[in-house]
Design a protein around this motif. Structure first.
Motif, mmCIF file in Angstrom:
data_model
loop_
_atom_site.group_PDB
_atom_site.id
_atom_site.type_symbol
_atom_site.label_atom_id
_atom_site.label_comp_id
_atom_site.label_asym_id
_atom_site.label_seq_id
_atom_site.Cartn_x
_atom_site.Cartn_y
_atom_site.Cartn_z
ATOM 1 N N SER A 164 90.714 -80.298 -78.339
ATOM 2 C CA SER A 164 91.422 -79.163 -77.620
ATOM 3 C C SER A 164 90.679 -78.718 -76.379
ATOM 4 O O SER A 164 91.228 -78.375 -75.232
ATOM 5 C CB SER A 164 91.642 -77.993 -78.703
ATOM 6 O OG SER A 164 90.241 -77.552 -78.961
ATOM 7 N N ALA A 165 89.200 -78.872 -76.425
ATOM 8 C CA ALA A 165 88.462 -78.440 -75.280
ATOM 9 C C ALA A 165 88.883 -79.402 -73.918
ATOM 10 O O ALA A 165 88.871 -79.088 -72.957
ATOM 11 C CB ALA A 165 86.991 -78.527 -75.614
ATOM 12 N N MET A 186 91.785 -71.722 -79.480
ATOM 13 C CA MET A 186 91.964 -73.079 -78.763
ATOM 14 C C MET A 186 93.620 -73.440 -78.609
ATOM 15 O O MET A 186 93.882 -73.857 -77.547
ATOM 16 C CB MET A 186 90.963 -74.018 -79.189
ATOM 17 C CG MET A 186 89.549 -73.906 -78.968
ATOM 18 S SD MET A 186 89.224 -73.229 -77.409
ATOM 19 C CE MET A 186 89.495 -74.875 -76.335
ATOM 20 N N HIS A 246 87.870 -79.796 -81.663
ATOM 21 C CA HIS A 246 87.390 -79.248 -80.541
ATOM 22 C C HIS A 246 87.289 -80.085 -79.459
ATOM 23 O O HIS A 246 87.441 -79.735 -78.457
ATOM 24 C CB HIS A 246 86.176 -78.344 -80.999
ATOM 25 C CG HIS A 246 86.351 -76.989 -81.477
ATOM 26 N ND1 HIS A 246 87.071 -75.632 -80.926
ATOM 27 C CD2 HIS A 246 86.411 -76.516 -82.872
ATOM 28 C CE1 HIS A 246 87.178 -74.925 -81.704
ATOM 29 N NE2 HIS A 246 86.959 -75.326 -82.985
ATOM 30 N N GLY A 285 88.258 -69.600 -83.896
ATOM 31 C CA GLY A 285 88.181 -70.471 -82.859
ATOM 32 C C GLY A 285 89.355 -71.804 -82.634
ATOM 33 O O GLY A 285 89.898 -71.776 -81.431
ATOM 34 N N VAL A 286 89.713 -72.003 -83.793
ATOM 35 C CA VAL A 286 90.933 -72.956 -83.721
ATOM 36 C C VAL A 286 92.029 -72.268 -83.252
ATOM 37 O O VAL A 286 92.824 -72.910 -82.454
ATOM 38 C CB VAL A 286 91.060 -73.638 -85.257
ATOM 39 C CG1 VAL A 286 92.487 -74.440 -85.327
ATOM 40 C CG2 VAL A 286 89.792 -74.395 -85.701
ATOM 41 N N PHE A 295 86.648 -80.165 -87.477
ATOM 42 C CA PHE A 295 86.094 -79.243 -86.207
ATOM 43 C C PHE A 295 85.551 -79.953 -85.092
ATOM 44 O O PHE A 295 85.841 -79.741 -84.088
ATOM 45 C CB PHE A 295 85.099 -78.144 -86.487
ATOM 46 C CG PHE A 295 85.899 -76.995 -87.457
ATOM 47 C CD1 PHE A 295 86.397 -76.073 -87.157
ATOM 48 C CD2 PHE A 295 85.945 -77.277 -89.055
ATOM 49 C CE1 PHE A 295 86.793 -75.005 -87.379
ATOM 50 C CE2 PHE A 295 86.545 -76.254 -89.772
ATOM 51 C CZ PHE A 295 86.987 -75.114 -89.217
ATOM 52 N N GLY A 305 82.763 -73.876 -82.152
ATOM 53 C CA GLY A 305 83.522 -74.706 -83.003
ATOM 54 C C GLY A 305 82.957 -75.868 -83.325
ATOM 55 O O GLY A 305 82.906 -76.584 -84.214
ATOM 56 N N PHE A 306 82.561 -76.619 -81.952
ATOM 57 C CA PHE A 306 82.341 -78.080 -81.894
ATOM 58 C C PHE A 306 80.836 -77.965 -82.856
ATOM 59 O O PHE A 306 80.801 -79.048 -83.560
ATOM 60 C CB PHE A 306 82.041 -78.484 -80.435
ATOM 61 C CG PHE A 306 81.805 -80.034 -80.438
ATOM 62 C CD1 PHE A 306 82.888 -80.626 -80.725
ATOM 63 C CD2 PHE A 306 80.718 -80.479 -79.669
ATOM 64 C CE1 PHE A 306 82.463 -82.016 -80.472
ATOM 65 C CE2 PHE A 306 80.444 -81.761 -79.387
ATOM 66 C CZ PHE A 306 81.388 -82.548 -79.937
ATOM 67 N N TYR A 357 84.254 -70.333 -77.730
ATOM 68 C CA TYR A 357 84.873 -70.840 -79.177
ATOM 69 C C TYR A 357 84.726 -72.407 -79.072
ATOM 70 O O TYR A 357 84.530 -73.164 -80.110
ATOM 71 C CB TYR A 357 86.255 -70.432 -79.050
ATOM 72 C CG TYR A 357 86.455 -68.596 -79.423
ATOM 73 C CD1 TYR A 357 86.236 -68.367 -80.665
ATOM 74 C CD2 TYR A 357 86.871 -67.962 -78.305
ATOM 75 C CE1 TYR A 357 86.298 -67.004 -80.771
ATOM 76 C CE2 TYR A 357 86.885 -66.760 -78.604
ATOM 77 C CZ TYR A 357 86.699 -66.103 -79.745
ATOM 78 O OH TYR A 357 86.964 -64.785 -80.077
ATOM 79 N N MET A 358 84.880 -73.011 -78.141
ATOM 80 C CA MET A 358 85.053 -74.438 -78.240
ATOM 81 C C MET A 358 83.651 -75.133 -78.267
ATOM 82 O O MET A 358 83.427 -75.798 -79.161
ATOM 83 C CB MET A 358 85.423 -75.033 -76.864
ATOM 84 C CG MET A 358 84.645 -74.941 -75.532
ATOM 85 S SD MET A 358 85.317 -75.731 -74.141
ATOM 86 C CE MET A 358 86.849 -74.945 -73.592
#
Lengths: 272, 265
Positions: free
Chosen positions: B157-158, B242, B154, B238-239, B150, B222-223, B218-219
């Motif tokens: 992806s973020a 994103m 994240h 969240g995954v 995660f 999730g992070f 979500y980022m």
């Protein structure tokens, strides 16, 4: 005496100024003040909005837990701190960024070439910084009213400390701007010296939260007197005696004024 | 007879061009690393100090996690996304204002290659700033990583999402003023108010529902889940969000480059 030696009333002659070139001083002030005002979204709206964000965040992070800080309710402590912060920050940016921009673009000759003495330049820039800073401070005060709905307890003190703080950081920015050769230098001064010095001197927390050693250092920071003084002006509660702050700030302003005056007089980095 | 000049042959992907564009984007920020890497690290550490000193006594735990350990992942995420956004947006706006955007539009690079090259440059800056910030913070905060997947997912992806948003903003902006407005009035509030400093359970019910439509939430969440193992929502949701948002933004940026929106006459 031949008629030739007597100048006609409308003949061109060297322009004379009195002891102080008031019109020059006013023009210099207005030039840079209006430059800042023209980009009001960046110089006024953004800092005010950022303060509002901070106020919200602290509110939510606290989640209703009641906290007293420096003898005040947390909001009453935080709001003056946030206003003081934008005042100091704006004071610095108003002169620092303008000076670096003018140097890099070669526009600094407009100032150096004008019939202004070093004293007039220094004073003009310091006043410009102070007024710009106070203006941003007023906008921030207004936007933060929902968090601290109260009129200043001592408006004169509040204005004095804001003005002295804006002028102090304006002079720091001026010296920094004269020293900097490129943007990297001035943003370095801002990020690594000015912002840490402001954040750690009582904007968000009272100094008794700091370890003893840090606390002694923080109290030597003139910015702390500005923040504490503005807190006094807004809420009537402060740690230091306002008169001590007043004396310290006048002395620091005078010392910085002399430094900048000297830099202009010697043409440090701006005259060949 | 092959001694006359022939057109250069490029395969399905111009790997050399893509690599060159990526390198240009990375070197651009490394050249001023005090502003682009060291400055955000210092600023983030200051935030950590300020918040733990101001609130540490009143707010000891959030969602069962000590305040500093709760705050740190949020702050790291904030600095990553602000920097990946700044990288692509400033690159495009400066190039447009100065006119050297033609250096990017003229070479034999397809819209997809432009999209990937810029996006990876911004993502790289986000990841480098993130790594530097984690390193800086590890002196002050006890990190433990519960779910490395995660954290990595994240972080990537973020950074990618904000790099893509920065590209869209940079393509749209005609001057620095526009870009500064997007940064100050859109990106900063989103980065600040989406759970960096507090659990969204603190928000009124209605805002909690709104938060679930905000990818920034979500980022960050999730992070943070990757570090602390505690989440405000279902981690796999969240995954999915994103991944979906990144795909849509990639397609949008690709579309803007291929029609030359505000880039080609």
């Amino acid at each position: 005496m031949t008629p030739r030696d007597v100048p006609a009333d409308d003949a061109p002659c060297a322009r004379r100024f009195g002891r102080v070139s008031w019109i020059g001083l006013w023009t210099l002030f207005l030039r840079d003040f209006l430059r800042g005002l023209e980009i009001w979204k960046i110089t006024i709206a953004a800092p005010a909005l950022q303060s509002l964000l901070f106020a919200f965040i602290f509110q939510l992070a606290l989640g209703g837990v009641s906290v007293t800080m420096g003898g005040l309710d947390f909001n009453a402590f935080l709001v003056p701190g946030l206003i003081a912060y934008v005042v100091l920050e704006r004071g610095f940016e108003s002169t620092a960024f303008m000076m670096v921009y003018d140097k890099l673009e070669g526009m600094i000759t407009d100032v150096v070439g004008a019939p202004l003495t070093p004293a007039e330049m220094t004073t003009g820039f310091a006043l410009m910084a102070a007024v710009s800073a106070v203006l941003t401070g007023i906008a921030t005060w207004a936007i933060l009213l929902p968090f601290l709905a109260a009129l200043p307890a001592d408006p004169v003190a509040l204005l004095f400390f804001a003005f002295a703080g804006g002028s102090m950081l304006g002079l720091v920015g001026l010296a920094g701007g004269l020293w900097a050769d490129k943007w990297d230098h001035i943003t370095g001064v801002q990020t690594f010296i000015v912002i840490p010095a402001l954040y750690m001197s009582g904007v968000f927390f009272s100094l008794d939260r700091l370890p003893e050693a840090f606390r002694a250092v923080a109290e030597l920071n003139p910015a702390w007197y500005v923040i504490d003084g503005m807190r006094y002006g807004l809420t009537g509660t402060a740690v230091a005696d306002p008169w001590t702050g007043c004396v310290v700030l006048l002395a620091v302003n005078a010392a910085l004024w002399l430094l900048c005056w000297r830099l202009f007089a010697t043409g440090y980095k701006i005259k060949a | 007879m092959t001694d006359y000049p022939t057109p250069r042959h490029i395969g399905a992907v111009n790997w050399l061009g893509l690599w060159t564009l990526y390198q240009k984007e990375v070197r651009r920020f490394l050249n001023v690393f005090t502003q682009t890497v060291a400055a955000p690290v210092v600023t983030t550490l200051l935030f950590l100090a300020v918040f733990t000193l101001a609130l540490g006594r009143a707010v000891e735990v959030v969602n069962g996690v000590p305040f500093a350990q709760f705050l740190a992942p949020g702050l790291i995420m904030m600095s990553m996304v602000q920097n990946s956004f700044a990288n692509t947006s400033s690159s495009l706006v400066i190039a447009k204002v100065q006119g050297n955007i033609v250096d990017v539009l003229m070479p034999p690079l397809s819209a997809a290659e432009l999209t990937v090259g810029f996006a990876m440059g911004g993502t790289t800056r986000g990841l480098i700033v993130g790594t530097a910030t984690v390193t800086g913070m590890s002196f002050f905060v006890d990190f433990s990583i519960q779910h490395p997947f995660f954290v990595l997912f994240h972080a990537f992806s973020a950074s990618l999402m904000l790099a893509l948003l920065g590209m869209l903003g940079g393509i749209w902006s005609e001057k620095f003023d526009h870009m500064a407005a997007v940064t100050n009035f859109v990106i900063t509030p989103f980065a600040f108010l989406s759970g960096t400093f507090y659990s969204i359970k603190r928000l009124p019910e209605a805002f909690q529902v709104v938060a679930h439509f905000n990818p920034f939430f979500y980022m960050i969440d999730g992070f943070r889940y990757g570090f602390t193992g505690v989440s405000d929502t279902t981690p796999m949701l969240g995954v999915a969000v994103m991944a979906g948002v990144d795909t849509v933004l990639l397609l949008l940026a690709w579309r803007l480059f291929s029609i030359g929106y505000k880039l080609k006459p």
